[in-house]
Design a protein around this motif. Structure first.
Motif, PDB file in Angstrom:
ATOM      1  N   ALA A  78       0.972  -1.372  -0.348  1.00  0.00           N
ATOM      2  CA  ALA A  78      -0.272  -0.133  -0.347  1.00  0.00           C
ATOM      3  C   ALA A  78       0.428   1.164  -0.337  1.00  0.00           C
ATOM      4  O   ALA A  78       1.851   1.221   0.417  1.00  0.00           O
TER       5      ALA A  78
ATOM      6  N   ASP B 238      -9.315   1.637   6.045  1.00  0.00           N
ATOM      7  CA  ASP B 238      -8.020   1.064   4.934  1.00  0.00           C
ATOM      8  C   ASP B 238      -6.749   1.433   5.812  1.00  0.00           C
ATOM      9  O   ASP B 238      -6.468   2.959   5.904  1.00  0.00           O
TER      10      ASP B 238
ATOM     11  N   LEU C   2      -2.837   2.059   6.017  1.00  0.00           N
ATOM     12  CA  LEU C   2      -1.249   2.775   5.260  1.00  0.00           C
ATOM     13  C   LEU C   2      -0.061   2.274   6.202  1.00  0.00           C
ATOM     14  O   LEU C   2      -0.087   3.236   7.362  1.00  0.00           O
TER      15      LEU C   2
END
Length: 320
Positions: A118, A294, A296
């Motif tokens: 990511a 999400d 990171l």
């Protein structure tokens, strides 16, 4: 925590003592036992949380291992052609299996020192001073316990998945100790307690929660897991800083902050087993579940921090 500490002390010493005092009499046996012991010590060093015993303990184990190897050879003088009995072969097979497992764990933890696929977020380290120690950080669960929240088979983890690449930070003294005593109950006995926390990015405060008490070690608040915390919106991502000391926040929701602005002080509120600063970056979560975005990866001052890394940061520059 007590069991974890005993494991990090007793298990390496048992392996080293075994090699020193009761090694195999055959060169093949002692060679395999030595190699597997070395691999196990590397795995323990990489995956252990070295707060007590302190961070330099694995280096001491390395010295003891070399001494044990020399003592084992000198005292027992293993022979190349000495046949092994069936218990000896069983022990060798056991050591090989154990070494293969430990080697896999060490290798997997080593890969965790690199950021996940990511996009990584670049932040300024949020603390100022000497000898900060990372106790959770990295992209493998062996060195970062936060990664368990990526397990979608556990429904309750979904509300906290944003913390999956989170970093936990404590502070140690010159001897590598983080508190007065081994596991003192009062938060003020820990070196990092009350340390000022600074904004790691420029943005806006979208949530500032205060009022939760510090927890007595080792109790944790399983309901208000982040405790006193701040959520910063920095462009397209959010940064969450958590477990602050009650009544220490100096920001409010809606405020704009610049890099280096004071935020709060390190405490022990929420699901915190002992005083530390938790920080992670994520895509914005939902209004109802703000930590569900999400996750990171984060680089601090260009560095991807993993378990057992140490950080020293200079004080802010002052006008002459």
């Amino acid at each position: 925590m007590t069991i974890f500490i005993l494991t990090q002390i007793l298990f390496p010493l048992i392996l080293i003592g075994w090699l020193a005092f009761v090694p195999p009499r055959n060169l093949l046996g002692i060679g395999i036992q030595s190699l597997m012991t070395a691999i196990a010590l590397v795995a323990i060093a990489r995956m252990g949380i070295w707060v007590f015993p302190p961070w330099w303990t694995p280096y001491l184990y390395g010295v003891l291992f070399i001494l044990a190897l020399a003592l084992g050879f000198l005292r027992h003088q293993p022979k190349r052609r000495m046949p092994l009995s069936w218990p000896g072969w069983v022990m060798i097979v056991g050591f090989v299996a154990f070494g293969a497992y430990a080697g896999n764990e060490a290798a997997r933890s080593w890969t965790g020192q690199f950021p996940a696929a990511a996009p990584a977020v670049d932040l300024t380290f949020p603390l100022r001073g000497d000898n900060f120690l990372i106790v959770n950080g990295g992209s493998d669960i062996r060195i970062n316990a936060h990664l368990k929240t990526l397990d979608e088979s556990v429904p309750r983890f979904r509300d906290y998945r944003g913390q999956s690449y989170g970093t936990d930070i404590i502070q140690v003294n010159r001897w590598g100790l983080r508190s007065r005593g081994i596991i003192p109950k009062h938060p003020a006995a820990y070196l990092i307690y009350g340390a000022p926390v600074f904004a790691p990015c420029a943005g806006q405060v979208v949530q500032a929660i205060d009022g939760f008490p510090d927890m007595t070690i080792p109790e944790i608040d399983l309901v208000n897991r982040a405790g006193n915390h701040v959520i910063l919106r920095c462009g397209a991502f959010e940064v969450i800083l958590a477990h602050f000391r009650p009544q220490s926040l100096v920001v409010q929701s809606g405020m704009a902050v610049a890099v280096g602005d004071a935020i709060a002080k390190v405490g022990n509120s929420g699901a915190s087993a002992e005083p530390h600063l938790h920080i992670h970056a994520q895509r914005p979560g939902s209004l109802a579940m703000p930590l569900s975005g999400d996750p990171l990866p984060v680089r601090f001052n260009g560095r991807f921090l993993t378990r057992s890394n140490r950080v020293t940061t200079p004080p802010p520059e002052t006008e002459p």
